[in-house]
Enzyme design. Structure first.
Site, short mmCIF file in Angstrom:
data_model
loop_
_atom_site.label_atom_id
_atom_site.label_comp_id
_atom_site.label_asym_id
_atom_site.label_seq_id
_atom_site.Cartn_x
_atom_site.Cartn_y
_atom_site.Cartn_z
N HIS A 131 -11.31 -4.40 8.88
CA HIS A 131 -11.88 -4.34 7.52
C HIS A 131 -13.25 -3.65 7.52
O HIS A 131 -14.08 -3.92 6.66
CB HIS A 131 -12.06 -5.75 6.93
CG HIS A 131 -10.79 -6.40 6.48
ND1 HIS A 131 -9.86 -6.91 7.35
CD2 HIS A 131 -10.29 -6.63 5.23
CE1 HIS A 131 -8.86 -7.44 6.66
NE2 HIS A 131 -9.10 -7.28 5.38
N GLU A 165 0.80 -1.22 0.00
CA GLU A 165 0.00 0.00 0.00
C GLU A 165 0.83 1.27 0.00
O GLU A 165 0.44 2.26 -0.63
CB GLU A 165 -0.97 0.02 1.18
CG GLU A 165 -2.21 -0.85 1.00
CD GLU A 165 -1.94 -2.32 1.26
OE1 GLU A 165 -0.85 -2.65 1.77
OE2 GLU A 165 -2.84 -3.14 0.97
C1 LIG Z 1 -2.51 -4.41 4.16
C2 LIG Z 1 -3.44 -5.32 3.45
N1 LIG Z 1 -3.53 -5.26 2.11
C3 LIG Z 1 -4.38 -6.07 1.45
C4 LIG Z 1 -5.18 -6.94 2.13
C5 LIG Z 1 -6.19 -7.79 1.40
N2 LIG Z 1 -5.71 -9.15 1.36
C6 LIG Z 1 -6.04 -10.04 2.31
S1 LIG Z 1 -5.28 -11.48 2.10
C7 LIG Z 1 -4.52 -10.97 0.72
C8 LIG Z 1 -3.62 -11.89 -0.02
C9 LIG Z 1 -2.52 -12.38 0.85
O1 LIG Z 1 -1.74 -13.25 0.14
P1 LIG Z 1 -0.66 -14.15 0.86
O2 LIG Z 1 0.18 -13.30 1.74
O3 LIG Z 1 0.02 -14.93 -0.19
O4 LIG Z 1 -1.51 -15.08 1.82
P2 LIG Z 1 -2.56 -16.23 1.41
O5 LIG Z 1 -3.87 -15.55 1.25
O6 LIG Z 1 -2.09 -16.88 0.18
O7 LIG Z 1 -2.58 -17.13 2.59
C10 LIG Z 1 -4.86 -9.66 0.43
C11 LIG Z 1 -4.39 -8.88 -0.73
C12 LIG Z 1 -5.08 -6.96 3.53
N3 LIG Z 1 -5.87 -7.74 4.27
N4 LIG Z 1 -4.20 -6.15 4.17
#
Ligand SMILES: Cc1ncc(C[n+]2csc(CCOP(=O)(O)OP(=O)(O)O)c2C)c(N)n1
Ligand SMILES: [Mg+2]
Lengths: 337, 329
Positions: free
Chosen positions: A139, A70
């Site tokens: 959220h 971000e």
């Molecule tokens: C700061 C922030 N940015 C975006 C999100 C939205 N978001 C939640 S999970 C996710 C993907 C995370 O991917 P990863 O770290 O690979 O974990 P996985 O979901 O594969 O377990 C996103 C973009 C968030 N919760 N917090």
């Protein structure tokens, strides 16, 4: 006029502005949604479906899918804007402002003033915000209080599909940075939206959503609908309310609020943010300062408590303002002796 | 494989418990009874269990939005977790947190987290606390572990945490679970070093390991080495990348249009850590199918009981909104 959902009004407006002006670019997490996958490049087109079809139409230079970063998204929006582009950045949830506050507050917001007026910074930061579906403490938040407090930032809180369209187009064409607080719970709301590709709504002009003589209800974003419901309920008991939809919290349409309170003498401010140092307290202070003589009762605030947003259904509904709480506050101002 | 029957059975039970927990939630969520966002850990069980089976209660973990597996593996109460996800007053966090915010500090589980990338700095803080507390009677430090996804490894907070841990020689372990997706986006696109997150950690000056996250024994054996290293005072942090798979959508309701044809079927057939475990332990005659079947039935019953208890559990009252605050206005 076309009947559109709030989210489609947003999508279509950005799309049209991208067609009209090659300087408009979109960036954010999953705005293409599917890059580097078998089902991609566009598998989802934005998790709120507000950029579907963009990648095919405008390509990777203007539709920039970003990693989860971000600070870099916010800062890059600032840099794009300083360098002559008109970025529309999506911060997936407004809560993530916590991750990128510096790039907004110390950078984007300050460029124009700090550089002695030598720059403009036409960045639009879209931040889906607010509570309503139990997404819990990180959220669900309303962040209007932070961004309205930032000199240099314009803050928009559309309450209807038509306003989402007209205010967003204004935001994209505006030379100042704009935080566009679209409420997640309004995405599926449908309403008439003007077809005019130049339909804009100027900032700093509130909308009178209901008219009445007995009390003034001031609201923004999702709270506008709640205020309208409360006003309609009260109207059945012969109580008439002005419902003022602020549309933009910065600049603030002080006149619309003060003119109404001068007639009604009673004010209820509805705000989805916690009660301290917020829009609710700000507008209460405005009324106390500039409409004191008209007041027939103390100003009432309807806000969540001073807590994070709780998860469980029962707790979130207890947390949020509601039409019933707003109506009760209006009655309280009427019963005041 | 230096595990005896008892330890093997326990590891399998932990993995199976996570699997059944998640499979059941996947079904329950469709009915609309459970509120909010739920991210299921199904497919990644061998990582949480292969890591946490080595830990003591002095060791801390910090989890992610996909936290159920880490919580269960670290010993959080199944029923308390299920009740939390159900939003009950009897949940581990009194219904205030839900799926994304389960925590149990006494168990060394410092919280799931809704903010991607937020966990790593917190884990470094806990590791620094462990460093201040010093080694135990065997000269070993307690550690703190940050679980992060391939998506979270792109967050500045993760970078800063890694560097802070290196320069302070904090006994922190960065566990990267590379399940190849962050939401709808592929790791090949979002991570500039492609399928290699460990090399990033290495560039920060850390010792790193890599292992197959679908094979419990690969995780378990690798992590033993990682821990042995980090527990030594003065060595500082380490990182390990596990190659793993997520079997469900990013969140419940995800249409998963980013998947290739037949991808999920192939993953379930070839990359299922429970099947792989069963095959290796029965193949090596360490446990037989009947032993494992008993565990399966046992795990299923534990979940069934937790769901029944959650349905009957006390709901929060409106005034509970004001619990745990020092002042209200
Ligand atoms: C700061 C922030 N940015 C975006 C999100 C939205 N978001 C939640 S999970 C996710 C993907 C995370 O991917 P990863 O770290 O690979 O974990 P996985 O979901 O594969 O377990 C996103 C973009 C968030 N919760 N917090
Ligand atoms: Mg991932």
């Amino acid at each position: 006029m076309a009947k559109l959902m709030y989210r489609d009004a947003i999508r279509n407006t950005i799309f049209q502005e991208m067609q009209r002006d090659s300087r408009v670019v979109v960036l954010g997490e999953d705005v293409v949604g599917g890059m580097g996958t078998a089902g991609g490049p566009e598998a989802i087109g934005g998790i709120w479906s507000t950029s579907t079809g963009f990648y095919d139409a405008f390509g990777p230079d203007r539709v920039i899918d970003t990693p989860i970063s971000e600070s870099a998204i916010m800062g890059a929006a600032g840099g794009l804007a300083l360098a002559g582009k008109r970025p529309v950045a999506e911060i997936m949830f407004a809560d993530f402002i916590g991750v990128c506050m510096d790039q907004l507050w110390n950078q984007i917001a300050k460029f124009r003033y700090m550089f002695g007026g030598k720059s403009i910074c036409p960045a639009v930061i879209r931040m889906p915000c607010g509570a309503g579906y139990n997404a819990a403490a990180q959220h669900s938040q309303m962040i209007s209080q932070f961004v309205t407090n930032m000199p240099g930032i314009k803050v928009v809180m559309p309450a209807t599909p038509a306003d989402a369209c007209g205010l967003l187009r204004q935001a994209i064409r505006d030379d100042d940075p704009v935080v566009f607080l679209e409420h997640k719970f309004l995405y599926a709301m449908s309403g008439e939206v003007p077809d005019d590709p130049d339909f804009t709504i100027p900032f700093g002009h509130a909308r009178l959503a209901r008219a009445g003589q007995d009390a003034t209800i001031v609201a923004s974003g999702m709270m506008v609908g709640y205020a309208e419901t409360a006003a309609d309920d009260l109207a059945r008991d012969g109580i008439g309310c002005d419902v003022i939809d602020l549309r933009t919290t910065s600049p603030l349409d002080e006149e619309a609020i003060l003119d109404s309170v001068e007639v009604t003498g009673r004010a209820v401010i509805v705000d989805e943010a916690p009660p301290r140092c917020s829009l609710a307290t700000d507008i209460s202070a405005l009324i106390a300062q500039k409409a004191f003589a008209s007041l027939k009762a103390p100003v009432e605030m309807v806000t969540p408590p001073h807590t994070p947003v709780p998860f469980a259904r029962e707790l979130e509904s207890a947390y949020l303002p509601s039409p019933a709480k707003i109506a009760a506050a209006v009655r309280k101002t009427l019963e005041y002796r | 494989m230096q595990l005896n029957r008892e330890a093997l059975t326990r590891a399998y039970r932990q993995m199976k418990l996570i699997r059944e927990f998640e499979e059941r939630l996947h079904e329950e969520i469709q009915t609309g009874e459970i509120a909010g966002f739920t991210h299921l850990y199904c497919g990644q069980e061998a990582v949480a269990v292969g890591v946490c089976e080595h830990l003591t209660e002095r060791d801390k973990i910090v989890s992610t939005h996909r936290g159920h597996g880490h919580c269960l593996a670290k010993g959080c109460d199944v029923e308390g977790m299920m009740k939390e996800i159900w939003g009950s007053q009897e949940g581990l966090c009194n219904g205030k947190g839900g799926s994304m915010h389960i925590a149990d500090i006494d168990k060394g589980m410092l919280g799931a987290n809704g903010i991607v990338g937020a966990g790593a700095p917190i884990a470094v803080g806990a590791a620094l606390s462990n460093k201040i507390d010093g080694p135990d009677e065997n000269g070993k430090l307690a550690v703190a572990i940050a679980f992060s996804g391939d998506g979270a490894c792109n967050q500045g907070t993760t970078f800063e945490a890694m560097n802070l841990a290196v320069v302070t020689k904090a006994p922190a372990i960065f566990v990267f679970e590379n399940n190849h997706y962050s939401e709808h986006t592929g790791v090949d696109y979002a991570v500039g070093t492609r399928q290699d997150i460990a090399s990033r950690a290495e560039a920060f000056g850390m010792k790193v390991w890599r292992a197959d996250g679908t094979d419990f024994f690969s995780v378990y054996d690798t992590f033993r080495d990682v821990l042995e290293y980090v527990r030594v005072p003065g060595n500082g942090p380490a990182a390990v990348e596990f190659d793993t798979e997520r079997f469900f959508g990013h969140f419940e309701g995800d249409p998963q249009r980013y998947r290739g044809d037949g991808e999920l079927d192939r993953l379930r057939a070839e990359r299922d850590c429970l099947k792989i475990f069963r095959k290796s332990v029965t193949g090596a005659a360490l446990l037989d199918h009947a032993d494992l079947d008993i565990v399966d039935a046992d795990a299923l019953k534990a979940i069934e009981d937790a769901v029944t208890a959650s349905r009957a559990a006390a709901r929060p009252a409106p005034e509970n909104v004001l619990d745990n605050v020092y002042i209200s206005y």
